[in-house]
Write a protein that holds these residues in place. Structure first.
Motif, PDB file in Angstrom:
ATOM      1  N   THR A 116       0.825  -1.211   0.000  1.00  0.00           N
ATOM      2  CA  THR A 116       0.000   0.000   0.000  1.00  0.00           C
ATOM      3  C   THR A 116       0.856   1.255   0.000  1.00  0.00           C
ATOM      4  O   THR A 116       0.459   2.285  -0.554  1.00  0.00           O
ATOM      5  CB  THR A 116      -0.926  -0.002   1.237  1.00  0.00           C
ATOM      6  OG1 THR A 116      -0.122  -0.204   2.407  1.00  0.00           O
ATOM      7  CG2 THR A 116      -1.960  -1.112   1.131  1.00  0.00           C
ATOM      8  N   ASN A 117       2.055   1.181   0.609  1.00  0.00           N
ATOM      9  CA  ASN A 117       2.951   2.329   0.636  1.00  0.00           C
ATOM     10  C   ASN A 117       3.760   2.456  -0.659  1.00  0.00           C
ATOM     11  O   ASN A 117       4.193   3.541  -1.033  1.00  0.00           O
ATOM     12  CB  ASN A 117       3.920   2.233   1.821  1.00  0.00           C
ATOM     13  CG  ASN A 117       3.200   2.357   3.155  1.00  0.00           C
ATOM     14  OD1 ASN A 117       2.144   2.977   3.235  1.00  0.00           O
ATOM     15  ND2 ASN A 117       3.753   1.742   4.189  1.00  0.00           N
ATOM     16  N   LEU A 118       3.957   1.328  -1.338  1.00  0.00           N
ATOM     17  CA  LEU A 118       4.749   1.342  -2.559  1.00  0.00           C
ATOM     18  C   LEU A 118       4.055   2.069  -3.697  1.00  0.00           C
ATOM     19  O   LEU A 118       4.700   2.665  -4.551  1.00  0.00           O
ATOM     20  CB  LEU A 118       5.067  -0.096  -2.992  1.00  0.00           C
ATOM     21  CG  LEU A 118       6.034  -0.891  -2.114  1.00  0.00           C
ATOM     22  CD1 LEU A 118       6.143  -2.314  -2.622  1.00  0.00           C
ATOM     23  CD2 LEU A 118       7.404  -0.227  -2.085  1.00  0.00           C
ATOM     24  N   LYS A 119       2.734   2.014  -3.702  1.00  0.00           N
ATOM     25  CA  LYS A 119       1.973   2.575  -4.829  1.00  0.00           C
ATOM     26  C   LYS A 119       2.286   4.048  -5.050  1.00  0.00           C
ATOM     27  O   LYS A 119       2.282   4.529  -6.189  1.00  0.00           O
ATOM     28  CB  LYS A 119       0.479   2.374  -4.582  1.00  0.00           C
ATOM     29  CG  LYS A 119      -0.378   2.700  -5.795  1.00  0.00           C
ATOM     30  CD  LYS A 119      -1.832   2.333  -5.547  1.00  0.00           C
ATOM     31  CE  LYS A 119      -2.676   2.613  -6.794  1.00  0.00           C
ATOM     32  NZ  LYS A 119      -4.094   2.247  -6.586  1.00  0.00           N
ATOM     33  N   LYS A 120       2.609   4.766  -3.991  1.00  0.00           N
ATOM     34  CA  LYS A 120       2.870   6.198  -4.129  1.00  0.00           C
ATOM     35  C   LYS A 120       4.150   6.490  -4.895  1.00  0.00           C
ATOM     36  O   LYS A 120       4.382   7.622  -5.347  1.00  0.00           O
ATOM     37  CB  LYS A 120       2.936   6.861  -2.753  1.00  0.00           C
ATOM     38  CG  LYS A 120       4.112   6.414  -1.887  1.00  0.00           C
ATOM     39  CD  LYS A 120       4.062   7.083  -0.514  1.00  0.00           C
ATOM     40  CE  LYS A 120       5.237   6.642   0.351  1.00  0.00           C
ATOM     41  NZ  LYS A 120       5.190   7.263   1.697  1.00  0.00           N
ATOM     42  N   TYR A 121       5.008   5.444  -5.073  1.00  0.00           N
ATOM     43  CA  TYR A 121       6.263   5.638  -5.790  1.00  0.00           C
ATOM     44  C   TYR A 121       6.151   5.325  -7.285  1.00  0.00           C
ATOM     45  O   TYR A 121       7.127   5.506  -8.031  1.00  0.00           O
ATOM     46  CB  TYR A 121       7.361   4.781  -5.168  1.00  0.00           C
ATOM     47  CG  TYR A 121       7.717   5.183  -3.759  1.00  0.00           C
ATOM     48  CD1 TYR A 121       8.121   6.490  -3.474  1.00  0.00           C
ATOM     49  CD2 TYR A 121       7.642   4.276  -2.711  1.00  0.00           C
ATOM     50  CE1 TYR A 121       8.436   6.873  -2.187  1.00  0.00           C
ATOM     51  CE2 TYR A 121       7.961   4.650  -1.416  1.00  0.00           C
ATOM     52  CZ  TYR A 121       8.347   5.948  -1.158  1.00  0.00           C
ATOM     53  OH  TYR A 121       8.662   6.324   0.122  1.00  0.00           O
ATOM     54  N   LEU A 122       4.999   4.851  -7.749  1.00  0.00           N
ATOM     55  CA  LEU A 122       4.831   4.563  -9.173  1.00  0.00           C
ATOM     56  C   LEU A 122       5.080   5.788 -10.060  1.00  0.00           C
ATOM     57  O   LEU A 122       5.751   5.676 -11.092  1.00  0.00           O
ATOM     58  CB  LEU A 122       3.431   3.995  -9.441  1.00  0.00           C
ATOM     59  CG  LEU A 122       3.288   2.466  -9.336  1.00  0.00           C
ATOM     60  CD1 LEU A 122       1.836   2.050  -9.508  1.00  0.00           C
ATOM     61  CD2 LEU A 122       4.165   1.758 -10.366  1.00  0.00           C
ATOM     62  N   PRO A 123       4.560   6.981  -9.703  1.00  0.00           N
ATOM     63  CA  PRO A 123       4.850   8.161 -10.545  1.00  0.00           C
ATOM     64  C   PRO A 123       6.343   8.431 -10.689  1.00  0.00           C
ATOM     65  O   PRO A 123       6.805   8.820 -11.769  1.00  0.00           O
ATOM     66  CB  PRO A 123       4.129   9.300  -9.814  1.00  0.00           C
ATOM     67  CG  PRO A 123       3.015   8.620  -9.062  1.00  0.00           C
ATOM     68  CD  PRO A 123       3.603   7.307  -8.621  1.00  0.00           C
TER      69      PRO A 123
END
Length: 287
Positions: free
Chosen positions: A4-11
């Motif tokens: 859930t925290n990793l998703k913010k690093y996709l951009p």
């Protein structure tokens, strides 16, 4: 780090130079497979002359690259560091520390090789990025860049020195790459780039032959010892003796995601074409 925290690093990952060669599933594969490392301001990521075959992508924050206490460059979100130690399999050539609190993604050699094996254009994308970087300390950075170029040239020399023919064919059947031994059949490399493979293939490319030549299989499922015949150019001296040459061909499908994702037949992926390695059935032919 939880998913859930990793998703913010996709951009941030989408900012990397080779991200356009990977679909969303490929980027997510990197995030979930590779290690995320949090750094405090001033913390050392790695030091010159240490050894580990991995590179790092900046997901958040800012890094400084230095050599012998000389500032070389800053690397921000979407940029990478440590790539030369991975490509060269040699000790680190510079120091890297966090300027601000930062997060980096560590890509180790086995994962990088997996991506490279299924999408060789990634190495060219990295090379282009290296060539465009502003280098404050020419001696520190140019040596690494020139070594990469030497490695590329060495690979090209190897491919051009073997007797086998090597083709890279795009999904439309157009030739993207062919090595210099194609001259054996009377063709020049530059004349074939962009031409349809059917122009040198002897016979009709029916559906069955297309399935072989444009195979999508990877790894152990790839096709081997497929027989086909190529036309000899009328301008070639060989043409006086034979109009065609027969080959045993191995075919590997090229994709924009790692082979595990291709073989799992899950997720979104893009077929990039096929790699053909053709071995003459007349191994003792002397020209």
């Amino acid at each position: 780090m939880p998913n859930t925290n990793l998703k913010k690093y996709l951009p941030a990952l989408r900012e990397v130079c080779f991200s356009k060669l990977l679909l969303e599933d490929g980027l997510w594969y990197l995030l979930t497979t590779c290690k995320c490392i949090s750094l405090e301001a001033g913390q050392i990521l790695f030091e010159e002359n240490t050894f580990k075959e991995s590179m790092f992508i900046v997901l958040d924050g800012l890094l400084e690259v230095s050599k012998k206490y000389k500032h070389i460059a800053f690397r921000g979100v979407g940029e990478f560091v440590g790539e030369m130690a991975l490509l060269e399999s040699e000790p680190r050539s510079a120091n890297v520390r966090a300027v601000d609190n930062s997060v980096v993604l560590e890509i180790e050699k086995n994962i990088f090789d997996n991506l490279l094996g299924n999408n060789p254009k990634i190495i060219w994308s990295i090379s282009k990025t290296l060539s465009k970087r502003n280098r404050v300390d020419i001696g520190a950075l140019e040596s690494g860049y020139l070594e990469l170029k030497r490695n590329e040239e060495k690979l090209l020399r190897i491919v051009n020195s073997i007797s086998d023919l090597v083709f890279q064919i795009d999904p439309n059947g157009l030739i993207e790459f062919v090595n210099e031994p194609i001259r054996t059949l009377g063709y020049e490399v530059e004349d074939l780039i962009g031409k349809h493979f059917a122009e040198i293939y002897d016979g009709e490319l029916d559906d069955e032959k297309k399935r072989h030549i444009f195979s999508r299989r990877t790894g152990t499922r790839s096709l081997n010892e497929i027989e086909f015949t190529l036309k000899v150019s009328p301008g070639c001296s060989l043409y006086n003796f034979t109009k065609t040459m027969s080959y045993f061909v191995s075919v590997l499908g090229l994709w924009n995601v790692p082979k595990e994702m291709v073989e799992a037949k899950e997720g979104e992926k893009e077929y990039l074409g096929s790699l053909l390695i053709a071995r003459s059935q007349l191994l003792d032919l002397k020209l």
